[in-house]
Motif scaffolding. Structure first.
Motif, PDB file in Angstrom:
ATOM      1  N   GLY A  14       0.789  -1.224   0.000  1.00 19.54           N
ATOM      2  CA  GLY A  14       0.000   0.000   0.000  1.00 19.54           C
ATOM      3  C   GLY A  14       0.819   1.270   0.000  1.00 19.54           C
ATOM      4  O   GLY A  14       0.494   2.235  -0.707  1.00 19.54           O
ATOM      5  N   THR A  15       1.898   1.308   0.780  1.00 22.50           N
ATOM      6  CA  THR A  15       2.723   2.520   0.811  1.00 22.50           C
ATOM      7  C   THR A  15       3.468   2.723  -0.498  1.00 22.50           C
ATOM      8  O   THR A  15       3.797   3.854  -0.863  1.00 22.50           O
ATOM      9  N   SER A  16       3.725   1.635  -1.231  1.00 22.69           N
ATOM     10  CA  SER A  16       4.417   1.735  -2.515  1.00 22.69           C
ATOM     11  C   SER A  16       3.502   2.249  -3.624  1.00 22.69           C
ATOM     12  O   SER A  16       3.973   2.568  -4.714  1.00 22.69           O
ATOM     13  N   LEU A  17       2.204   2.330  -3.333  1.00 25.36           N
ATOM     14  CA  LEU A  17       1.222   2.792  -4.323  1.00 25.36           C
ATOM     15  C   LEU A  17       0.401   3.963  -3.796  1.00 25.36           C
ATOM     16  O   LEU A  17      -0.630   4.311  -4.358  1.00 25.36           O
ATOM     17  N   GLN A  18       0.894   4.598  -2.732  1.00 23.89           N
ATOM     18  CA  GLN A  18       0.085   5.565  -1.997  1.00 23.89           C
ATOM     19  C   GLN A  18      -0.382   6.740  -2.849  1.00 23.89           C
ATOM     20  O   GLN A  18      -1.524   7.187  -2.752  1.00 23.89           O
ATOM     21  N   THR A  19       0.479   7.268  -3.688  1.00 23.99           N
ATOM     22  CA  THR A  19       0.133   8.389  -4.551  1.00 23.99           C
ATOM     23  C   THR A  19       0.220   7.943  -6.005  1.00 23.99           C
ATOM     24  O   THR A  19       0.801   6.901  -6.321  1.00 23.99           O
ATOM     25  N   LEU A  20      -0.321   8.777  -6.906  1.00 27.77           N
ATOM     26  CA  LEU A  20      -0.236   8.445  -8.326  1.00 27.77           C
ATOM     27  C   LEU A  20       1.210   8.449  -8.805  1.00 27.77           C
ATOM     28  O   LEU A  20       1.578   7.676  -9.701  1.00 27.77           O
ATOM     29  N   ASP A  21       2.040   9.291  -8.194  1.00 31.23           N
ATOM     30  CA  ASP A  21       3.463   9.276  -8.541  1.00 31.23           C
ATOM     31  C   ASP A  21       4.095   7.950  -8.128  1.00 31.23           C
ATOM     32  O   ASP A  21       4.919   7.393  -8.859  1.00 31.23           O
ATOM     33  N   CYS A  22       3.691   7.434  -6.955  1.00 30.46           N
ATOM     34  CA  CYS A  22       4.196   6.122  -6.518  1.00 30.46           C
ATOM     35  C   CYS A  22       3.764   5.033  -7.487  1.00 30.46           C
ATOM     36  O   CYS A  22       4.544   4.128  -7.813  1.00 30.46           O
ATOM     37  N   VAL A  23       2.519   5.097  -7.952  1.00 32.76           N
ATOM     38  CA  VAL A  23       2.026   4.106  -8.903  1.00 32.76           C
ATOM     39  C   VAL A  23       2.862   4.160 -10.181  1.00 32.76           C
ATOM     40  O   VAL A  23       3.243   3.123 -10.740  1.00 32.76           O
ATOM     41  N   GLN A  25       5.982   5.240 -10.504  1.00 37.87           N
ATOM     42  CA  GLN A  25       7.326   4.718 -10.240  1.00 37.87           C
ATOM     43  C   GLN A  25       7.324   3.191 -10.221  1.00 37.87           C
ATOM     44  O   GLN A  25       8.239   2.549 -10.739  1.00 37.87           O
ATOM     45  N   ALA A  26       6.282   2.608  -9.631  1.00 36.67           N
ATOM     46  CA  ALA A  26       6.176   1.153  -9.623  1.00 36.67           C
ATOM     47  C   ALA A  26       6.000   0.619 -11.042  1.00 36.67           C
ATOM     48  O   ALA A  26       6.600  -0.393 -11.427  1.00 36.67           O
ATOM     49  N   ALA A  27       5.190   1.310 -11.840  1.00 41.36           N
ATOM     50  CA  ALA A  27       4.973   0.887 -13.225  1.00 41.36           C
ATOM     51  C   ALA A  27       6.266   0.955 -14.027  1.00 41.36           C
ATOM     52  O   ALA A  27       6.537   0.083 -14.870  1.00 41.36           O
ATOM     53  N   LEU A  28       7.085   1.970 -13.783  1.00 44.32           N
ATOM     54  CA  LEU A  28       8.370   2.073 -14.478  1.00 44.32           C
ATOM     55  C   LEU A  28       9.284   0.911 -14.106  1.00 44.32           C
ATOM     56  O   LEU A  28      10.027   0.389 -14.950  1.00 44.32           O
ATOM     57  N   ARG A  29       9.220   0.478 -12.850  1.00 45.06           N
ATOM     58  CA  ARG A  29      10.035  -0.663 -12.427  1.00 45.06           C
ATOM     59  C   ARG A  29       9.545  -1.949 -13.101  1.00 45.06           C
ATOM     60  O   ARG A  29      10.343  -2.790 -13.517  1.00 45.06           O
ATOM     61  N   GLY A  48      -2.207   3.028   0.065  1.00 46.82           N
ATOM     62  CA  GLY A  48      -2.141   3.789   1.304  1.00 46.82           C
ATOM     63  C   GLY A  48      -3.005   3.219   2.412  1.00 46.82           C
ATOM     64  O   GLY A  48      -2.914   2.041   2.753  1.00 46.82           O
ATOM     65  N   SER A  49      -3.873   4.075   2.958  1.00 49.06           N
ATOM     66  CA  SER A  49      -4.744   3.663   4.067  1.00 49.06           C
ATOM     67  C   SER A  49      -6.148   3.318   3.585  1.00 49.06           C
ATOM     68  O   SER A  49      -7.117   3.396   4.346  1.00 49.06           O
ATOM     69  N   ARG A  50      -6.273   2.937   2.318  1.00 46.37           N
ATOM     70  CA  ARG A  50      -7.584   2.675   1.739  1.00 46.37           C
ATOM     71  C   ARG A  50      -8.356   1.595   2.495  1.00 46.37           C
ATOM     72  O   ARG A  50      -9.559   1.731   2.749  1.00 46.37           O
ATOM     73  N   THR A  51      -7.699   0.514   2.893  1.00 50.02           N
ATOM     74  CA  THR A  51      -8.387  -0.548   3.628  1.00 50.02           C
ATOM     75  C   THR A  51      -8.920  -0.037   4.954  1.00 50.02           C
ATOM     76  O   THR A  51     -10.052  -0.349   5.348  1.00 50.02           O
ATOM     77  N   ASP A  52      -8.118   0.768   5.654  1.00 47.90           N
ATOM     78  CA  ASP A  52      -8.585   1.344   6.925  1.00 47.90           C
ATOM     79  C   ASP A  52      -9.783   2.254   6.705  1.00 47.90           C
ATOM     80  O   ASP A  52     -10.723   2.272   7.520  1.00 47.90           O
ATOM     81  N   GLU A  53      -9.780   3.015   5.610  1.00 48.31           N
ATOM     82  CA  GLU A  53     -10.919   3.891   5.300  1.00 48.31           C
ATOM     83  C   GLU A  53     -12.181   3.072   5.069  1.00 48.31           C
ATOM     84  O   GLU A  53     -13.272   3.432   5.538  1.00 48.31           O
ATOM     85  N   LEU A  54     -12.042   1.965   4.353  1.00 49.80           N
ATOM     86  CA  LEU A  54     -13.189   1.104   4.093  1.00 49.80           C
ATOM     87  C   LEU A  54     -13.701   0.447   5.373  1.00 49.80           C
ATOM     88  O   LEU A  54     -14.912   0.295   5.569  1.00 49.80           O
ATOM     89  N   ASP A 178       8.282  -0.067   1.768  1.00 51.96           N
ATOM     90  CA  ASP A 178       8.817   1.276   1.993  1.00 51.96           C
ATOM     91  C   ASP A 178      10.111   1.266   2.798  1.00 51.96           C
ATOM     92  O   ASP A 178      10.569   2.315   3.241  1.00 51.96           O
ATOM     93  N   VAL A 179      10.716   0.094   2.991  1.00 50.18           N
ATOM     94  CA  VAL A 179      12.014   0.003   3.670  1.00 50.18           C
ATOM     95  C   VAL A 179      12.973  -0.779   2.783  1.00 50.18           C
ATOM     96  O   VAL A 179      12.563  -1.430   1.823  1.00 50.18           O
TER      97      VAL A 179
END
Length: 436
Positions: A14-23, A25-29, A48-54, A178-179
């Protein structure tokens, strides 16, 4: 299955996809791995915290217990991530298709909120890979025998990734987080903790069970059974990360340094059960109550057959205490007994290999904590783990004390590091281990 192309499974948390920029960067990898010639399947968590929000949304309408409808709601987070990843990859010129757990053929047991993967068909996943597409699969979910969505519980996306890697015969399963990898202690509370270049699967499973949040024990147990090499890496850097793999380096176990890491867990409750009827053995009944709720038990002790009162103690996750509290109270009260929950405790563990064969390690652990003025209560020992219960407010102090006692901030001897480098493909300067 196309056996001429190397298959790589990557999982993004989730933290690796938290923002659209993160998404992106992951897609580039992902795109880079595909350019290197691998067929790539990607498993994604909710952003991110989407599961907690749900979960909060569900709680607002009075739904707090696992159920079919709650699983239907929670599955939305991973579906969103998968679609966004596929759209981003297509935008980069990399053909991709998103697949739900159902579409990927992930079949589970019938337990909502904590289902187990029973089978992966993967027909559509393999078809996508054979057609040159990246298959983006939702983690954390599958379908039960009734065809309903069932979520896999804590660590579910990691387990999805490893299970899919095993089904596809992948060369490796890369877990992006994220580590920088697996550390000798939680680096968020102990800056002196070091990233380990490799960890044996059995040790990693114990670390996960004992509180290391980087991977779930179910994921590592599955990887060990299926022979899947797991790599833990940072989604935002090029750090080599940690490889979870056996290291047949020829060095006898008795001459290796035994301790790999210190872990801690604050999601702990200590439970004390007692009954005045000394002729009634409540242990089977207690374990039936716990098993019915899928409650994980650790550090168990009980009275013997010749004592005047039945007494039993064990630890469970604090987050699971409410699910068994009423049932345990009713059980013990029916036999003139009672149950007490102590939630003001933490568990600290020293994890490594051959610890039970070295009683001096238990002595060092207890002496170090006593010298630091940290009270201890229950202790459990095995070849892979020494665990002790401490007051909740002293948990971090205990981690620091034991990390220092077993010298986990020091490098492994050069010969061992060189051997680990040959096994993991990292350089001798970057491949460091924290064993003592």
């Amino acid at each position: 299955m196309n056996t001429t192309v190397d298959v790589l499974v990557q999982k993004y948390g989730g933290t690796s996809l938290q923002t659209l920029d993160c998404v992106r960067q992951a897609a580039l990898r992902v795109a880079a791995a595909r350019r290197c010639g691998s067929a790539v399947a990607v498993v994604v968590s909710a952003r991110g915290s989407r599961t907690d929000e749900l979960l909060r949304l569900a709680a607002d309408v009075g739904a707090t217990e696992p159920s079919r409808e709650l699983d239907q709601l929670l599955a939305v987070g991973e579906c969103e991530s998968a679609a966004l990843m596929a759209l981003t990859l297509n935008g980069l010129g990399v053909p991709a298709v998103s697949l739900t757990g159902h579409q990927a053929g992930i079949q589970t047991t019938d337990r909502h909120g904590d289902a187990l993967i029973s089978r992966i068909g993967a027909t559509r996943v393999q078809a996508a890979l054979d057609g040159g597409e990246v298959a983006v699969v939702t983690g954390f979910q599958g379908v039960d025998r009734a065809g309903d969505v069932a979520t896999l519980g804590r660590g579910g996306s990691d387990t999805t990734a490893v299970a899919l890697a095993a089904r596809l015969g992948a060369s490796a399963c890369e877990i992006y987080t994220d580590v920088d990898g697996v550390f000798s202690a939680d680096p968020r509370i102990l800056p002196a903790a070091r990233c380990l270049p490799w960890v044996q699967p059995g040790v990693m499973a114990e670390m996960a069970f004992a509180g290391a949040r980087i991977l779930h024990s179910r994921c590592i147990e599955l990887a060990a059974m299926e022979g899947v090499e797991v790599r833990v890496r940072n989604a935002s850097s090029q750090a080599p990360g940690t490889v979870v793999v056996d290291r047949p380096d020829g060095q006898p176990l008795e001459t290796r340094r035994a301790v790999t890491a210190v872990t801690h867990d604050t999601d702990v409750a200590r439970v004390l059960v007692h009954c005045r009827d000394s002729h009634r053995d409540l242990a089977p009944d207690v374990f039936e109550v716990l098993a019915a709720q899928g409650t994980v038990v650790d550090l168990v002790a009980r009275s013997g057959p010749y004592e005047n009162e039945f007494r039993m103690g064990f630890t469970i996750r604090r987050s699971q205490a409410n699910s068994v509290r009423t049932a345990l109270h009713e059980l013990t009260a029916s036999f003139g007994g009672g149950v007490h929950f102590d939630e003001n405790v933490g568990k600290v563990s020293v994890v490594g290999m051959g610890l039970l064969s070295r009683p001096e390690y238990t002595a060092r652990l207890m002496a170090a904590l006593a010298a630091a003025g940290i009270p201890t209560s229950w202790i459990s020992t095995s070849q892979l783990r020494l665990s002790v219960i401490v007051p909740l407010e002293r948990t971090v102090d205990a981690v620091e004390t034991l990390h220092r006692e077993f010298q986990l901030d020091r490098h492994e001897p050069a010969a061992a590091v060189s051997t680990a480098s040959r096994q993991t493909g990292t350089s001798a300067t970057s491949g460091r281990s924290a064993t003592a």
